[in-house]
Design an enzyme around this catalytic site. Structure first.
Site, PDB file in Angstrom:
ATOM      1  N   LYS A   1       3.001  11.801 -10.579  1.00 45.42           N
ATOM      2  CA  LYS A   1       2.149  10.952 -11.430  1.00 45.42           C
ATOM      3  C   LYS A   1       2.952   9.704 -11.756  1.00 45.42           C
ATOM      4  CE  LYS A   1      -0.970  14.063 -13.862  1.00 45.42           C
ATOM      5  NZ  LYS A   1      -1.349  14.617 -15.174  1.00 45.42           N
TER       6      LYS A   1
ATOM      7  N   GLU B   1      -4.741  17.101  -9.964  1.00 48.16           N
ATOM      8  CA  GLU B   1      -5.410  17.506 -11.201  1.00 48.16           C
ATOM      9  C   GLU B   1      -6.927  17.397 -11.075  1.00 48.16           C
ATOM     10  OE1 GLU B   1      -3.230  16.369 -14.757  1.00 48.16           O
ATOM     11  OE2 GLU B   1      -5.123  16.255 -15.822  1.00 48.16           O
TER      12      GLU B   1
ATOM     13  N   HIS C   1      -0.711  18.735 -26.065  1.00 47.22           N
ATOM     14  CA  HIS C   1      -0.850  17.280 -26.022  1.00 47.22           C
ATOM     15  C   HIS C   1      -2.014  16.735 -26.851  1.00 47.22           C
ATOM     16  CE1 HIS C   1       2.285  17.484 -23.111  1.00 47.22           C
ATOM     17  NE2 HIS C   1       2.270  16.188 -22.910  1.00 47.22           N
TER      18      HIS C   1
ATOM     19  N   ARG D   1       0.811  -1.228   0.000  1.00 46.15           N
ATOM     20  CA  ARG D   1       0.000   0.000   0.000  1.00 46.15           C
ATOM     21  C   ARG D   1       0.840   1.273   0.000  1.00 46.15           C
ATOM     22  NH1 ARG D   1      -2.793  -3.248   3.495  1.00 46.15           N
ATOM     23  NH2 ARG D   1      -4.683  -4.129   2.567  1.00 46.15           N
TER      24      ARG D   1
ATOM     25  N   HIS E   1      -0.945  13.555 -28.812  1.00 46.94           N
ATOM     26  CA  HIS E   1      -1.509  12.211 -28.601  1.00 46.94           C
ATOM     27  C   HIS E   1      -2.075  11.656 -29.904  1.00 46.94           C
ATOM     28  CE1 HIS E   1      -2.095  13.056 -24.022  1.00 46.94           C
ATOM     29  NE2 HIS E   1      -0.907  12.562 -24.291  1.00 46.94           N
TER      30      HIS E   1
ATOM     31  N   LYS F   1       6.982  23.708 -12.804  1.00 47.64           N
ATOM     32  CA  LYS F   1       6.116  22.525 -12.664  1.00 47.64           C
ATOM     33  C   LYS F   1       5.706  22.359 -11.194  1.00 47.64           C
ATOM     34  CE  LYS F   1       4.940  17.884 -13.556  1.00 47.64           C
ATOM     35  NZ  LYS F   1       5.050  16.635 -14.232  1.00 47.64           N
TER      36      LYS F   1
ATOM     37  N   ARG G   1      -3.639  21.900 -13.053  1.00 52.68           N
ATOM     38  CA  ARG G   1      -2.541  21.029 -13.524  1.00 52.68           C
ATOM     39  C   ARG G   1      -2.741  20.629 -14.986  1.00 52.68           C
ATOM     40  NH1 ARG G   1       0.588  16.198 -10.209  1.00 52.68           N
ATOM     41  NH2 ARG G   1       1.938  15.630 -11.934  1.00 52.68           N
TER      42      ARG G   1
ATOM     43  N   GLU H   1       9.388  19.820 -24.379  1.00 56.74           N
ATOM     44  CA  GLU H   1       8.596  19.926 -23.134  1.00 56.74           C
ATOM     45  C   GLU H   1       8.987  21.213 -22.386  1.00 56.74           C
ATOM     46  OE1 GLU H   1       6.070  18.088 -22.195  1.00 56.74           O
ATOM     47  OE2 GLU H   1       6.316  16.106 -23.104  1.00 56.74           O
TER      48      GLU H   1
HETATM   49  P1  NAD Z   1      12.412   6.841 -21.873  1.00 58.72           P
HETATM   50  O1  NAD Z   1      12.339   6.641 -20.440  1.00 58.72           O
HETATM   51  O2  NAD Z   1      11.904   5.783 -22.768  1.00 58.72           O
HETATM   52  O3  NAD Z   1      13.924   7.147 -22.258  1.00 58.72           O
HETATM   53  C1  NAD Z   1      14.252   7.355 -23.620  1.00 58.72           C
HETATM   54  C2  NAD Z   1      15.439   6.469 -24.037  1.00 58.72           C
HETATM   55  O4  NAD Z   1      16.637   7.024 -23.495  1.00 58.72           O
HETATM   56  C3  NAD Z   1      15.353   5.039 -23.522  1.00 58.72           C
HETATM   57  O5  NAD Z   1      15.843   4.188 -24.512  1.00 58.72           O
HETATM   58  C4  NAD Z   1      16.300   5.048 -22.328  1.00 58.72           C
HETATM   59  O6  NAD Z   1      16.859   3.788 -22.039  1.00 58.72           O
HETATM   60  C5  NAD Z   1      17.351   6.001 -22.792  1.00 58.72           C
HETATM   61  N1  NAD Z   1      18.102   6.708 -21.757  1.00 58.72           N
HETATM   62  C6  NAD Z   1      17.627   7.225 -20.611  1.00 58.72           C
HETATM   63  N2  NAD Z   1      18.581   7.939 -19.996  1.00 58.72           N
HETATM   64  C7  NAD Z   1      19.695   7.822 -20.759  1.00 58.72           C
HETATM   65  C8  NAD Z   1      21.001   8.345 -20.667  1.00 58.72           C
HETATM   66  N3  NAD Z   1      21.345   9.205 -19.699  1.00 58.72           N
HETATM   67  N4  NAD Z   1      21.898   7.995 -21.610  1.00 58.72           N
HETATM   68  C9  NAD Z   1      21.550   7.187 -22.643  1.00 58.72           C
HETATM   69  N5  NAD Z   1      20.315   6.713 -22.823  1.00 58.72           N
HETATM   70  C10 NAD Z   1      19.405   7.016 -21.874  1.00 58.72           C
HETATM   71  O7  NAD Z   1      11.674   8.194 -22.327  1.00 58.72           O
HETATM   72  P2  NAD Z   1      11.413   9.588 -21.573  1.00 58.72           P
HETATM   73  O8  NAD Z   1      11.190  10.552 -22.650  1.00 58.72           O
HETATM   74  O9  NAD Z   1      12.406   9.858 -20.532  1.00 58.72           O
HETATM   75  O10 NAD Z   1      10.033   9.318 -20.809  1.00 58.72           O
HETATM   76  C11 NAD Z   1       8.841   9.057 -21.516  1.00 58.72           C
HETATM   77  C12 NAD Z   1       7.828   8.506 -20.553  1.00 58.72           C
HETATM   78  O11 NAD Z   1       7.560   9.480 -19.549  1.00 58.72           O
HETATM   79  C13 NAD Z   1       6.504   8.144 -21.170  1.00 58.72           C
HETATM   80  O12 NAD Z   1       6.107   6.874 -20.709  1.00 58.72           O
HETATM   81  C14 NAD Z   1       5.549   9.203 -20.647  1.00 58.72           C
HETATM   82  O13 NAD Z   1       4.232   8.723 -20.536  1.00 58.72           O
HETATM   83  C15 NAD Z   1       6.163   9.510 -19.325  1.00 58.72           C
HETATM   84  N6  NAD Z   1       5.821  10.829 -18.778  1.00 58.72           N
HETATM   85  C16 NAD Z   1       5.361  10.872 -17.512  1.00 58.72           C
HETATM   86  C17 NAD Z   1       5.082  12.087 -16.934  1.00 58.72           C
HETATM   87  C18 NAD Z   1       4.638  12.127 -15.495  1.00 58.72           C
HETATM   88  O14 NAD Z   1       4.245  13.195 -15.040  1.00 58.72           O
HETATM   89  N7  NAD Z   1       4.745  11.040 -14.788  1.00 58.72           N
HETATM   90  C19 NAD Z   1       5.262  13.277 -17.654  1.00 58.72           C
HETATM   91  C20 NAD Z   1       5.741  13.193 -18.954  1.00 58.72           C
HETATM   92  C21 NAD Z   1       6.031  11.959 -19.515  1.00 58.72           C
HETATM   93  N1  GLY Z   2       3.113  15.874 -17.270  1.00 59.70           N
HETATM   94  C1  GLY Z   2       1.847  16.351 -16.840  1.00 59.70           C
HETATM   95  C2  GLY Z   2       1.675  16.348 -15.376  1.00 59.70           C
HETATM   96  O1  GLY Z   2       2.577  16.004 -14.635  1.00 59.70           O
HETATM   97  O2  GLY Z   2       0.635  16.693 -14.904  1.00 59.70           O
END
Ligand code: NAD
Ligand code: GLY
Length: 396
Positions: free
Chosen positions: A148, A261, A278, A126, A282, A251, A271, A190
């Site tokens: 998130k 949100e 997006h 939990r 999307h 942020k 938020r 972003e």
């Molecule tokens: P990712 O985590 O897939 O990383 C992109 C690529 O870079 C991967 O192949 C990874 O292995 C590689 N990588 C990571 N760090 C590295 C480094 N320092 N050196 C070499 N390679 C490296 O992609 P991302 O863009 O970081 O994240 C995308 C994800 O984030 C999506 O799933 C999206 O839904 C999520 N997201 C979440 C939020 C949130 O608020 N939680 C906000 C925006 C996006």
């Molecule tokens: N990336 C959108 C949020 O964190 O709300």
């Protein structure tokens, strides 16, 4: 190199936390983790092979030197592994390692690793504590902050998840030195998004930074920073670190005001405004089966669509739209849109709509730093279609 620290102040609640931004921090992540977790315990390090190969050993050694017992779970690399199946495997691993409620999870990687690690931390027993060590630009400025967490499923992206704030975030900008260039571009998009909805000052800072640095040499500067302390290099890396910290601070401010949100909140500080750009992003990802664009790249195009539509609806003037176009131009090349069907993209807008009780909420701009949430009944279909058609032709 100067350290920056941003407080994610959740109204003094116990889950308020600090985001530390600096360079070369990984080697001291053990003492940082002790501070965040107020002592040592057992930790589950969640990463993937790509990131672990670069930084895993340094992180494990530092945690162990600070008295943590470290277990490691490596998930496969890629968005498709941000799934219930991977979460289940991680939970099984945690249970077999007999992690307790006083233990913690440490996420080392991009947004995929961070979202999944945060999610298992949110639901195991939990909820146990977790720390974020983001290693992509996108995860530094966006996904590691705000709590998130979640996984993708057959119903759609990120639809299964939980709000679970980390106990601390460590942003080591030197990890960007190994990041592929397209991932840098995605993160920069972003950041432009944040600038557009935050205000002129952040957008100006972003625009000036992008105009002043050559991204290729920035990456090699990040690589060489330890061996070569030249002033120009330091200035570029300091500029990037400042910008990352400003993005996180923005942020954090939005998250503080609307942590979960709230669906009722449709003010300019909801938020939801973080979803600027997006709607188109999307849809573009969906019609290309999530294989063609990096999410951030699609957001870059989505920002320009939302701005152009705002202009067509007489919400935003041309000067601001041109300014945004100028900044986005400098993030690096965005994928061409040849062979993308406008009608299909328009249809895909409905996908976002389904999750919001039938109406699509778009984030538009009344000007830079003036986001507004508009439901689709206030956006004439013909106007949106015309704007989309024009941009798809321009970007082909
Ligand atoms: P990712 O985590 O897939 O990383 C992109 C690529 O870079 C991967 O192949 C990874 O292995 C590689 N990588 C990571 N760090 C590295 C480094 N320092 N050196 C070499 N390679 C490296 O992609 P991302 O863009 O970081 O994240 C995308 C994800 O984030 C999506 O799933 C999206 O839904 C999520 N997201 C979440 C939020 C949130 O608020 N939680 C906000 C925006 C996006
Ligand atoms: N990336 C959108 C949020 O964190 O709300």
């Amino acid at each position: 190199m100067r350290m920056r620290s941003v407080n994610v102040d959740l109204g003094g609640r116990p889950h308020s936390y600090l985001v530390e931004v600096g360079s070369g921090l990984l080697s001291s992540c053990g003492s940082w983790a002790r501070k965040c977790l107020k002592g040592n315990c057992r930790v589950l390090l969640v990463s993937n092979p790509t990131v672990f190969k670069q930084y895993g050993e340094e992180v494990v050694c530092s945690l162990a030197e600070s008295g943590f017992t470290v277990e490691t779970f490596l998930m496969s690399d890629g968005e498709r592994f941000k799934s219930m199946k991977t979460a289940e495997a991680a939970l099984k691993f945690m249970a077999e390692a007999r992690l307790t409620r006083t233990d913690a999870v440490v996420a080392l990687g991009g947004g995929v690793v961070g979202d999944l690690a945060g999610f298992v931390a949110a639901i195991y027993l939990r909820g146990i504590r977790f720390l974020q060590i983001p290693t992509t630009l996108l995860s530094m400025v966006d996904s590691s902050v705000g709590g998130k967490t979640g996984v993708n499923s057959a119903f759609g992206k990120n639809l299964i998840g939980a709000f679970h704030q980390p106990s601390g975030v460590m942003v080591d900008v030197s990890t960007l030195s190994t990041l592929p260039e397209r991932e840098i571009t995605a993160g920069l998009c972003e950041m432009v998004k944040h600038g557009a909805i935050s205000g002129r000052s952040l957008l100006k800072q972003t625009g000036e930074f992008l105009a002043s640095v050559d991204r290729r040499s920035l990456i090699s500067d990040l690589k060489d920073q330890v061996s070569d302390g030249s002033k120009t290099r330091k200035a570029a890396i300091n500029g990037l670190s400042d910008l990352i910290a400003e993005n996180i601070a923005f942020k954090a401010k939005i998250v503080t005001g609307d942590e979960r949100e709230s669906s009722k909140n449709i003010s300019s500080r909801s938020r939801k405004i973080l979803n600027f750009g997006h709607t188109l992003a999307h849809a573009l990802e969906k019609v290309t089966s999530y294989r063609y664009f990096k999410h951030g790249e699609a957001v870059g195009l989505g920002i320009l669509f939302a701005a152009e539509l705002s202009k067509s609806l007489a919400l935003c003037d041309e000067k601001d739209v041109n300014l945004l176009n100028d900044v986005v131009r400098n993030v690096g090349p965005l994928p061409a849109l040849a062979n993308i069907d406008g009608d299909e993209v328009f249809e895909a807008f409905k996908f976002d709509k389904k999750h919001l009780s039938g109406s699509l909420q778009m984030i538009l701009l009344k000007g830079i730093g003036k986001p507004v949430i508009v439901t689709d009944e206030h956006i004439p279909r013909a106007t949106a279609q015309k704007v989309l058609k024009k941009l798809l032709q321009k970007w082909a």
